[in-house]
Design a protein around this motif. Sequence first.
Motif, PDB file in Angstrom:
ATOM      1  N   VAL A   1     -21.571 -10.358  -2.674  1.00  8.69           N
ATOM      2  CA  VAL A   1     -21.455  -9.272  -3.580  1.00  8.69           C
ATOM      3  C   VAL A   1     -20.147  -8.745  -2.988  1.00  8.69           C
ATOM      4  O   VAL A   1     -19.882  -8.566  -1.808  1.00  8.69           O
ATOM      5  CB  VAL A   1     -22.302  -8.096  -3.709  1.00  8.69           C
ATOM      6  CG1 VAL A   1     -21.795  -6.960  -4.631  1.00  8.69           C
ATOM      7  CG2 VAL A   1     -23.711  -8.885  -4.025  1.00  8.69           C
ATOM      8  N   ASP A   2     -19.055  -8.476  -4.111  1.00  9.23           N
ATOM      9  CA  ASP A   2     -17.640  -7.841  -3.634  1.00  9.23           C
ATOM     10  C   ASP A   2     -17.562  -6.555  -4.543  1.00  9.23           C
ATOM     11  O   ASP A   2     -17.871  -6.502  -5.561  1.00  9.23           O
ATOM     12  CB  ASP A   2     -16.481  -8.794  -3.929  1.00  9.23           C
ATOM     13  CG  ASP A   2     -16.241  -9.787  -2.866  1.00  9.23           C
ATOM     14  OD1 ASP A   2     -16.868  -9.872  -1.784  1.00  9.23           O
ATOM     15  OD2 ASP A   2     -15.511 -10.611  -3.372  1.00  9.23           O
ATOM     16  N   VAL A   3     -17.276  -5.513  -3.904  1.00  8.46           N
ATOM     17  CA  VAL A   3     -16.997  -4.183  -4.738  1.00  8.46           C
ATOM     18  C   VAL A   3     -15.426  -3.828  -4.880  1.00  8.46           C
ATOM     19  O   VAL A   3     -14.974  -3.799  -3.427  1.00  8.46           O
ATOM     20  CB  VAL A   3     -17.873  -3.189  -4.265  1.00  8.46           C
ATOM     21  CG1 VAL A   3     -17.607  -1.905  -4.921  1.00  8.46           C
ATOM     22  CG2 VAL A   3     -19.447  -3.528  -4.113  1.00  8.46           C
ATOM     23  N   PHE A   4     -14.897  -3.701  -5.815  1.00  5.09           N
ATOM     24  CA  PHE A   4     -13.500  -3.493  -5.889  1.00  5.09           C
ATOM     25  C   PHE A   4     -13.341  -2.096  -6.303  1.00  5.09           C
ATOM     26  O   PHE A   4     -13.799  -1.535  -7.314  1.00  5.09           O
ATOM     27  CB  PHE A   4     -12.749  -4.354  -7.036  1.00  5.09           C
ATOM     28  CG  PHE A   4     -12.841  -5.974  -6.487  1.00  5.09           C
ATOM     29  CD1 PHE A   4     -11.771  -6.261  -5.858  1.00  5.09           C
ATOM     30  CD2 PHE A   4     -13.917  -6.618  -6.846  1.00  5.09           C
ATOM     31  CE1 PHE A   4     -11.710  -7.468  -5.390  1.00  5.09           C
ATOM     32  CE2 PHE A   4     -13.852  -7.834  -6.394  1.00  5.09           C
ATOM     33  CZ  PHE A   4     -12.694  -8.409  -5.624  1.00  5.09           C
ATOM     34  N   THR A   5     -12.979  -0.926  -5.376  1.00  4.45           N
ATOM     35  CA  THR A   5     -12.624   0.279  -5.655  1.00  4.45           C
ATOM     36  C   THR A   5     -11.135   0.535  -5.358  1.00  4.45           C
ATOM     37  O   THR A   5     -10.358  -0.123  -4.511  1.00  4.45           O
ATOM     38  CB  THR A   5     -13.453   1.173  -5.041  1.00  4.45           C
ATOM     39  OG1 THR A   5     -13.633   2.575  -5.476  1.00  4.45           O
ATOM     40  CG2 THR A   5     -13.429   1.214  -3.711  1.00  4.45           C
ATOM     41  N   ARG A   6     -10.650   1.696  -5.909  1.00  8.02           N
ATOM     42  CA  ARG A   6      -8.970   2.133  -5.738  1.00  8.02           C
ATOM     43  C   ARG A   6      -8.953   2.660  -4.266  1.00  8.02           C
ATOM     44  O   ARG A   6      -9.866   3.441  -3.688  1.00  8.02           O
ATOM     45  CB  ARG A   6      -8.697   2.990  -6.831  1.00  8.02           C
ATOM     46  CG  ARG A   6      -7.333   3.031  -6.610  1.00  8.02           C
ATOM     47  CD  ARG A   6      -6.772   4.111  -7.553  1.00  8.02           C
ATOM     48  NE  ARG A   6      -6.967   5.904  -6.993  1.00  8.02           N
ATOM     49  CZ  ARG A   6      -6.148   6.591  -6.385  1.00  8.02           C
ATOM     50  NH1 ARG A   6      -4.897   5.569  -6.350  1.00  8.02           N
ATOM     51  NH2 ARG A   6      -6.512   7.427  -5.796  1.00  8.02           N
ATOM     52  N   CYS A   7      -7.712   2.327  -3.734  1.00 10.88           N
ATOM     53  CA  CYS A   7      -7.548   2.963  -2.439  1.00 10.88           C
ATOM     54  C   CYS A   7      -7.086   4.270  -2.343  1.00 10.88           C
ATOM     55  O   CYS A   7      -6.158   4.329  -2.979  1.00 10.88           O
ATOM     56  CB  CYS A   7      -6.703   1.720  -1.520  1.00 10.88           C
ATOM     57  SG  CYS A   7      -6.275   2.289   0.159  1.00 10.88           S
ATOM     58  N   ASP A   8      -7.792   5.170  -2.070  1.00 10.75           N
ATOM     59  CA  ASP A   8      -7.234   6.476  -2.195  1.00 10.75           C
ATOM     60  C   ASP A   8      -6.752   6.946  -0.884  1.00 10.75           C
ATOM     61  O   ASP A   8      -5.466   7.358  -0.573  1.00 10.75           O
ATOM     62  CB  ASP A   8      -8.314   7.507  -2.767  1.00 10.75           C
ATOM     63  CG  ASP A   8      -9.783   7.315  -2.282  1.00 10.75           C
ATOM     64  OD1 ASP A   8      -9.962   6.746  -1.357  1.00 10.75           O
ATOM     65  OD2 ASP A   8     -10.701   7.770  -3.016  1.00 10.75           O
ATOM     66  N   PRO A   9      -7.601   7.003   0.294  1.00  8.90           N
ATOM     67  CA  PRO A   9      -6.816   7.314   1.620  1.00  8.90           C
ATOM     68  C   PRO A   9      -5.902   6.278   1.831  1.00  8.90           C
ATOM     69  O   PRO A   9      -6.136   5.045   2.028  1.00  8.90           O
ATOM     70  CB  PRO A   9      -7.757   7.719   2.816  1.00  8.90           C
ATOM     71  CG  PRO A   9      -9.134   7.785   1.799  1.00  8.90           C
ATOM     72  CD  PRO A   9      -8.668   6.666   0.570  1.00  8.90           C
ATOM     73  N   ALA A  10      -4.635   6.324   2.746  1.00  9.54           N
ATOM     74  CA  ALA A  10      -3.791   5.577   2.703  1.00  9.54           C
ATOM     75  C   ALA A  10      -4.239   4.423   4.113  1.00  9.54           C
ATOM     76  O   ALA A  10      -3.756   3.480   4.232  1.00  9.54           O
ATOM     77  CB  ALA A  10      -2.467   6.049   3.204  1.00  9.54           C
ATOM     78  N   LEU A  11      -5.056   4.953   4.907  1.00  7.54           N
ATOM     79  CA  LEU A  11      -5.220   4.499   6.317  1.00  7.54           C
ATOM     80  C   LEU A  11      -6.545   3.353   5.995  1.00  7.54           C
ATOM     81  O   LEU A  11      -6.953   2.703   6.957  1.00  7.54           O
ATOM     82  CB  LEU A  11      -5.813   5.492   7.467  1.00  7.54           C
ATOM     83  CG  LEU A  11      -4.550   6.067   7.589  1.00  7.54           C
ATOM     84  CD1 LEU A  11      -4.887   7.261   8.893  1.00  7.54           C
ATOM     85  CD2 LEU A  11      -3.250   5.468   7.990  1.00  7.54           C
ATOM     86  N   LEU A  12      -7.282   3.236   4.794  1.00  7.49           N
ATOM     87  CA  LEU A  12      -8.447   2.434   4.472  1.00  7.49           C
ATOM     88  C   LEU A  12      -7.754   1.012   4.544  1.00  7.49           C
ATOM     89  O   LEU A  12      -6.680   0.515   4.116  1.00  7.49           O
ATOM     90  CB  LEU A  12      -8.855   2.696   3.238  1.00  7.49           C
ATOM     91  CG  LEU A  12      -9.666   3.663   3.005  1.00  7.49           C
ATOM     92  CD1 LEU A  12      -9.999   4.042   1.427  1.00  7.49           C
ATOM     93  CD2 LEU A  12     -10.896   3.766   3.791  1.00  7.49           C
ATOM     94  N   PRO A  13      -8.437   0.148   5.214  1.00  6.77           N
ATOM     95  CA  PRO A  13      -8.338  -1.055   5.353  1.00  6.77           C
ATOM     96  C   PRO A  13      -8.580  -1.796   4.053  1.00  6.77           C
ATOM     97  O   PRO A  13      -9.352  -1.444   3.150  1.00  6.77           O
ATOM     98  CB  PRO A  13      -9.422  -1.812   6.334  1.00  6.77           C
ATOM     99  CG  PRO A  13     -10.452  -0.917   5.924  1.00  6.77           C
ATOM    100  CD  PRO A  13      -9.841   0.422   5.751  1.00  6.77           C
ATOM    101  N   LEU A  14      -7.962  -2.996   3.826  1.00  6.59           N
ATOM    102  CA  LEU A  14      -7.769  -3.810   2.687  1.00  6.59           C
ATOM    103  C   LEU A  14      -9.362  -4.253   2.151  1.00  6.59           C
ATOM    104  O   LEU A  14     -10.080  -4.110   1.115  1.00  6.59           O
ATOM    105  CB  LEU A  14      -7.000  -4.952   2.561  1.00  6.59           C
ATOM    106  CG  LEU A  14      -7.229  -5.923   1.462  1.00  6.59           C
ATOM    107  CD1 LEU A  14      -6.650  -5.048   0.047  1.00  6.59           C
ATOM    108  CD2 LEU A  14      -6.397  -7.425   1.514  1.00  6.59           C
ATOM    109  N   ILE A  15     -10.100  -4.618   3.341  1.00  6.13           N
ATOM    110  CA  ILE A  15     -11.447  -4.945   2.903  1.00  6.13           C
ATOM    111  C   ILE A  15     -12.272  -4.155   4.207  1.00  6.13           C
ATOM    112  O   ILE A  15     -12.252  -4.246   5.337  1.00  6.13           O
ATOM    113  CB  ILE A  15     -11.745  -6.540   3.454  1.00  6.13           C
ATOM    114  CG1 ILE A  15     -10.879  -7.175   2.171  1.00  6.13           C
ATOM    115  CG2 ILE A  15     -13.041  -6.778   3.100  1.00  6.13           C
ATOM    116  CD1 ILE A  15     -11.035  -8.821   2.182  1.00  6.13           C
ATOM    117  N   SER A  16     -13.365  -3.485   3.625  1.00  6.45           N
ATOM    118  CA  SER A  16     -14.432  -2.945   4.516  1.00  6.45           C
ATOM    119  C   SER A  16     -15.700  -3.639   4.369  1.00  6.45           C
ATOM    120  O   SER A  16     -16.000  -4.231   3.525  1.00  6.45           O
ATOM    121  CB  SER A  16     -14.834  -1.623   4.335  1.00  6.45           C
ATOM    122  OG  SER A  16     -13.397  -0.741   4.488  1.00  6.45           O
ATOM    123  N   ASP A  17     -16.564  -3.684   5.329  1.00  8.77           N
ATOM    124  CA  ASP A  17     -17.951  -4.306   5.280  1.00  8.77           C
ATOM    125  C   ASP A  17     -18.975  -3.322   5.136  1.00  8.77           C
ATOM    126  O   ASP A  17     -18.810  -2.246   6.130  1.00  8.77           O
ATOM    127  CB  ASP A  17     -18.228  -5.208   6.500  1.00  8.77           C
ATOM    128  CG  ASP A  17     -19.644  -5.936   6.643  1.00  8.77           C
ATOM    129  OD1 ASP A  17     -19.772  -6.743   5.987  1.00  8.77           O
ATOM    130  OD2 ASP A  17     -20.566  -5.135   7.202  1.00  8.77           O
TER     131      ASP A  17
END
Length: 431
Positions: free
Chosen positions: A42-58
């Motif tokens: 499963v992959d969840v795709f959601t918009r990056c809102d805070p600038a410091l979020l990594p591209l992919i989180s677990d």
Amino acid sequence: MKIALISEHASPLAVAGGVDSGGQNIYVANVARQLLEMGHEVDVFTRCDPALLPLISDMDGVRVIHVPAGPPKQLPKEQLLPFMDEFATFLIEFFQRERDPHQVMHANFFMSGLAALKVKKALGVPLVTTFHALGRVRRIHQGADDGFPDERFAIEDELVARSDIVVAECPQDEADLIEHYRADPSRIQIVPCGFDADEFRPIERAAAREALGWHQDEFTVLQLGRLVQRKGIDNVVRGVGILRQVFRASARLYVVGGNSDAPNELATPEIARLRGIAGECGVAEQTAFVGRRGRAQLRYFYSAADVFVTTPWYEPFGITPVEAMACGTPVIGADVGGIRYSVADGVTGFLVPPRDPVALAARLDQLRREPALARRMGEAGLARAQAEFTWQGVGAGLAQIYARAARLVPERAGVEQVGMPKRAAAGASFG
């Protein structure tokens, strides 16, 4: 299967309770976990809102991909539509780079669906769509306060026509799709929302009240969820006021939710409006605004209350009534949408008209005067929640839908009738 859950504004990692963080966030997070437990990728795709979020989180084995689309900061969901082309471009490029292709997409909300349609056109990935709210229904109830543009309607029309399967969350949602969008009934599947039995279960009321610091002998009403005007929390405040003025009975009202852990009128302007109404109704001292609380704490609130009340103007499904029932608490809900489906009137609680504080006050007084009835309703609600509304059942039903969608030939999807029963598949259980 390898499944892409697309949820442009509602991240499964967000804390629920804010203006744009509620049922959809909870839905996506729990569906993802259930699918993972069933052995799916499963992959969840959601918009990056805070600038410091990594591209992919677990998220415990689920990949959460933060899509760069628009400025990397929090924005109201009503402002996100112009960034969906950018969102779709990222999805297409991401999908193309994957060694193992995604076999199905599940779009949540119309903007996710818009991006997913572009992926389907480019790559042929089958598409399942859950709207969570329908623009034409929202406009009927909110009128000029609806912040979405009229082009939402055309986007939803296209999604209804071109999605391989549309998931309705309750019979009213299905009826609205047919009435307002001319949806083909044979391609609509009803799958409700659910609750996690590890997260929501009854706690002995006295123990829950002691943990929260509540008085043991007060008749206590709980309102919990997003603090936005359409949720009708002002109706609950007025109902408690009428209970005092007309029925000569006192109740303590706890309002849980908001954009901050401590109740803050600047962070959550709706609190200021509701406090004003409580003052006008003479129940300011009986109304307590708690602020936002983490998921692990919510079962204490549900279990501590004598009754849970939710009276929105409209509600596509509404997860909080199910959570309250799962904690053995009777529910008074507005006779709308999914609440009409989850709450069995006269059995697990009562249904009342929205925006009718007098009717609400009468039912509050009945449960106050008849604690044995309230107890029976709480027990019946617990049984109903466990039988009909578990996330395990929801995940199983959706997995069967994904398998059917993945077997469709993309060029024929959305044209031929799928020929499925009204539930996810023969023998599917939502308990």
